[in-house]
Design a protein around this motif. Structure first.
Motif, PDB file in Angstrom:
ATOM      1  N   ALA A 205       0.878  -1.214   0.106  1.00  0.00           N
ATOM      2  CA  ALA A 205      -0.042   0.049   0.046  1.00  0.00           C
ATOM      3  C   ALA A 205       0.833   1.229   0.148  1.00  0.00           C
ATOM      4  O   ALA A 205       1.958   1.252   0.157  1.00  0.00           O
ATOM      5  CB  ALA A 205      -0.939  -0.003   1.179  1.00  0.00           C
ATOM      6  N   THR A 274      -5.370   4.511  -6.678  1.00  0.00           N
ATOM      7  CA  THR A 274      -4.562   3.370  -6.832  1.00  0.00           C
ATOM      8  C   THR A 274      -3.429   3.700  -7.588  1.00  0.00           C
ATOM      9  O   THR A 274      -3.328   4.783  -8.543  1.00  0.00           O
ATOM     10  CB  THR A 274      -5.178   2.131  -7.488  1.00  0.00           C
ATOM     11  OG1 THR A 274      -5.565   2.584  -8.831  1.00  0.00           O
ATOM     12  CG2 THR A 274      -6.257   1.447  -6.533  1.00  0.00           C
ATOM     13  N   ASP A 306      -2.711  -3.245  -8.777  1.00  0.00           N
ATOM     14  CA  ASP A 306      -3.145  -1.840  -8.494  1.00  0.00           C
ATOM     15  C   ASP A 306      -3.021  -1.754  -6.953  1.00  0.00           C
ATOM     16  O   ASP A 306      -3.944  -2.169  -6.319  1.00  0.00           O
ATOM     17  CB  ASP A 306      -4.450  -1.421  -9.137  1.00  0.00           C
ATOM     18  CG  ASP A 306      -4.264  -1.361 -10.715  1.00  0.00           C
ATOM     19  OD1 ASP A 306      -3.526  -1.070 -11.169  1.00  0.00           O
ATOM     20  OD2 ASP A 306      -5.258  -1.556 -11.264  1.00  0.00           O
ATOM     21  N   PRO A 308      -3.343   0.007  -3.646  1.00  0.00           N
ATOM     22  CA  PRO A 308      -4.173   1.363  -2.743  1.00  0.00           C
ATOM     23  C   PRO A 308      -3.211   2.519  -2.395  1.00  0.00           C
ATOM     24  O   PRO A 308      -2.192   2.349  -1.710  1.00  0.00           O
ATOM     25  CB  PRO A 308      -5.100   0.636  -1.846  1.00  0.00           C
ATOM     26  CG  PRO A 308      -4.275  -0.532  -1.201  1.00  0.00           C
ATOM     27  CD  PRO A 308      -3.680  -1.158  -2.672  1.00  0.00           C
TER      28      PRO A 308
END
Length: 456
Positions: A205, A274, A306, A308
């Motif tokens: 992330a 993203t 993708d 976040p």
């Protein structure tokens, strides 16, 4: 009788000449192009077959050896250079070509530059499909373009050619005793897709951060630990939109964690939802095998997707990411912390209550794992300023002849110094720079925890 003696004398010499001829001859099989050599490196094309299959998947290898101190590149070369390229268009019997990338090493270069690649020896596997039905042999022709670097870099381009026998109908492929193990060894060093590795996961992330602060990528690997004698590393695939800084490993939450600065080439006005990333983590062993005997070759896993982009208040992976405060929030934290410092110092137990007061940050810690430097600094500074303000009020009251019912402790320099030390230690702990035993539950330890924005 004379002719027999002449033959007896000739036989040892003939046998010796035959042995020397066999020793000088190249080994049977070993389908490979001749080495193309220069002062810094050499390269050849190899196959794992003495006799290749006529149809189906096949793997070739681009085999490099470099002089000491020189390296060739991974698919993301780092701050400079470029990875090798291979063109097999002159071999129409091959299709669906894909150059594969063994797990790389990291090289620190002068000028704070970094390169990702290989030194000494590397075989880049080349996946392909062969369609040579009805042929007894094909000519493999590859154009290779590569860069070899130490501090300076030198480009080279070669044509590599090898004759590959092909199995006839009813015949089986014949592996080559020399090149098949070489290709198998380097094929095993290509990172495995993490989804295909049972018991190991890797997620990421992005902590977008505040204005003026670089976003950071957090990568978490679960089900694995450092392989024996190896330092785990994280590498990111090539991108035209971002670069990455030097990773740092975090020993938090019972998993392997990395935080890596994300250097965007163009910063958008608003954070995207993203960002596409691919990454490789090397130097791994399954949990429980990393430090023990029989752990085998270190694992490397690859993931992509993708990822976040998380802003203030968003839970990060396992609750480890920093909570970063926007400028307006910083002001509110300073005011609230200053007011809290004043209220706490109205009570007689000064330092213990100050520490307890700072521990009201527990709800924030429990939600986000640790505070950013700005958040911790705002809290500590607010409490400190509040204490000094109250101490100043006490001194004014004392100078005016008013009895000091409270705050008299702050008139003692030693206690003010102790207060400053206590606040500093707590702030350093909140930044993660001072290993004081202030531990808060991670996301994995709390009911309903999430991992990367998804239910665990």
């Amino acid at each position: 009788m004379t002719s027999r003696r002449h033959f007896s004398a000739f036989l040892p010499a003939a046998l010796a000449a035959a042995v020397l001829a066999l020793a000088a001859a190249p080994p049977a099989g070993a389908v490979a192009s001749p080495w193309q050599e220069n002062d810094q490196s050499r390269v050849r094309l190899v196959t794992p077959f003495d006799v290749a299959p006529a149809e189906g998947p096949i793997r070739l290898g681009l085999h490099f050896e470099t002089a000491p101190g020189w390296h060739v590149y991974w698919k993301n070369s780092g701050d400079a250079g470029y990875p090798p390229a291979i063109d097999l268009e002159a071999t129409p019997e091959l299709s669906a070509l894909e150059l594969l990338w063994p797990a790389p090493e990291r090289y620190e270069l002068p000028g704070d530059l970094v390169a990702f690649g290989y030194e000494g020896e590397v075989v880049y596997p080349v996946a392909a499909r062969i369609d040579a039905a009805g042929r007894d042999r094909i000519t493999l022709t590859a154009e290779v373009d590569y860069l070899v670097c130490e501090v300076e870099c030198i480009p080279y381009r070669y044509q590599l050619t090898a004759e590959q026998p092909v199995a006839r109908p009813g015949e089986s492929p014949v592996p080559d005793a020399a090149t098949a193990p070489l290709l198998a060894e380097w094929g095993a060093r290509v990172p495995e897709p993490v989804a295909s590795v049972e018991g190991i996961t890797s997620e990421a992330a992005i902590d977008w951060g505040d204005d003026g602060e670089l976003p950071e990528i957090e990568v978490v690997v679960t089900g694995a630990e450092p392989a024996s004698g190896v330092e785990p590393q994280v590498f990111f695939g090539p991108s035209d939109t971002y670069g990455t800084g030097k990773p740092r490993r975090l020993d938090e939450g019972g998993a392997l964690r990395f935080r890596v600065p994300l250097e965007l080439l163009a910063v958008p006005d608003e954070p995207p939802a993203t960002l596409p990333l691919s990454w490789v983590v090397t130097g791994l062993a399954r949990t429980g095998l990393g430090r023990g005997e029989g752990s085998g070759r270190p694992l490397a896993v690859e993931a992509a997707g993708d990822v976040p982009v998380l802003t203030t208040g968003s839970p990060m992976l396992g609750g480890v990411a920093a909570t970063r405060l926007r400028p307006a929030q910083l002001g509110r934290v300073l005011v609230m912390a200053a007011a809290g410092g004043v209220i706490l110092h109205l009570m007689p137990t000064l330092l213990p209550l100050l520490l307890l007061g700072l521990l009201v940050l527990r709800p924030v810690q429990a939600s986000h794992g640790r505070l950013s430097a700005r958040a911790a600094l705002a809290t500590a500074a607010g409490a400190f300023v509040g204490a000094l303000a109250l101490g100043g009020a006490a001194l004014v009251a004392h100078a005016a002849g008013m009895p000091a019912a409270w705050g008299s402790q702050l008139q003692e320099p030693v206690l003010v110094a102790l207060l400053a030390v206590a606040v500093t230690l707590v702030a350093l702990n909140l930044w993660g720079l001072f290993p004081a035993p202030l531990r808060f539950p991670s996301a994995e330890e709390r009911p309903g925890a999430t991992l990367g924005g998804r239910a665990a």
